[in-house]
Write an enzyme that holds these catalytic residues in place. Structure first.
Site, short mmCIF file in Angstrom:
data_model
loop_
_atom_site.label_atom_id
_atom_site.label_comp_id
_atom_site.label_asym_id
_atom_site.label_seq_id
_atom_site.Cartn_x
_atom_site.Cartn_y
_atom_site.Cartn_z
CG ASP A 217 26.13 -4.05 22.40
OD1 ASP A 217 26.62 -3.37 21.68
OD2 ASP A 217 25.37 -5.06 22.42
CG HIS B 5 17.10 1.55 20.56
ND1 HIS B 5 17.03 0.52 20.44
CD2 HIS B 5 16.37 2.28 20.09
CE1 HIS B 5 15.79 0.13 19.66
NE2 HIS B 5 15.42 1.10 19.55
CG ASN C 183 16.95 -12.69 13.60
OD1 ASN C 183 17.86 -12.02 14.23
ND2 ASN C 183 15.78 -12.60 13.82
CB THR D 119 22.45 -13.25 21.83
OG1 THR D 119 22.40 -13.53 20.59
CG2 THR D 119 21.12 -12.68 22.43
#
Ligand SMILES: [Zn+2]
Length: 252
Positions: free
Chosen positions: A112, A127, A219, A35
């Site tokens: 990404d 993933h 986190n 992010t």
């Protein structure tokens, strides 16, 4: 580092010590580490990209098969975002610790490619990846770059150069992929930017703890394992991880 509270500073020091003492440290990263690079957390915004409990119909294999235009139209802004993103200080700090031998491997839920862009070598993508596509007709694999550019700019579907079949990005839509054995043998796991909500990755830190490994969680939001972590830091990964890396690499 001066803008951290005393408590966070102590946690950073402790995390650095644990990493230095470890022999097989593994880093587990989720959307939160990307992010700060401008990639939105598609999962937590309720779009349910890979979430098990709120699967988005459009992200399914069925949609890909029967409505490929819809599938790629949905994927277009995500891809556009990914190809333009750059690694942030957290990715870079992890790569530096890996190069210095303190981190054995990185397991990421992200597609990404930012760990690789930052220079990390041992990256396991649970993933899958956007870097390649596989043909649904002849099953040959091809690099994504040129197809992605045409998709993003013109909205055209990616077509196999060998047989004309439709290409599917090598990302896992609703499948499970077994995490690399590094996760099963680590003696320290650093969780960075994952809220530990997506199986099977979410189980890895618990399994590590059960084997006696140390657990560090960084986190912004709470995770189900926060109470069991040796170190828990609820701060921005892009600030904390470079600070930990400085401790580990003895740079201050
Ligand atoms: Zn083909």
């Amino acid at each position: 580092m001066s803008d951290f509270s005393q408590r966070v500073l102590e946690s950073i020091c402790f995390a650095g010590e644990l990493i230095c003492k470890s022999k097989r440290a593994v880093v587990l990263t989720g959307a939160g580490i990307s992010t700060p690079s401008g990639i939105p957390d598609f999962r937590s915004e309720g779009t349910g990209l890979w979430s098990y409990d709120e699967p988005l119909e459009v992200a399914s294999l069925t949609t890909f098969r029967y409505q490929p235009e819809r599938f790629f139209e949905w994927m277009r802004p995500l891809i556009s975002c990914i190809i333009n993103a750059e690694p942030n200080p957290a990715h870079l700090a992890i790569a530096r610790m890996e190069h210095a031998g303190y981190i054995k491997s990185i397991i990421t839920q992200n597609i990404d490619n930012l760990h690789q862009k930052a220079g990390s070598i041992n990256v396991y993508e649970t993933h899958g990846t956007m870097q390649s596509m596989s043909c649904t007709g002849c099953f040959q694999r091809t690099a994504s770059a040129s197809h992605i550019q045409i998709l993003v700019e013109d909205g055209k579907l990616p077509i196999c150069p060998h047989c004309g079949g439709l290409l599917k990005p090598d990302v896992i839509l609703f499948g499970e992929q077994m995490p690399h054995e590094a996760a099963q043998t680590c003696d320290l796991m650093l969780v960075a930017g994952s809220s530990l909500e997506v199986l099977p990755v979410a189980n890895l830190p618990m399994q590590a703890l059960d084997r006696g490994a140390h657990l560090i969680i960084i986190n912004q939001t709470p995770t189900y394992l926060g109470v069991r972590a040796d170190v828990l830091i609820t701060e921005d990964v892009a600030g904390v991880i470079p600070a930990i890396a400085k401790k580990v690499l003895n740079e201050q």
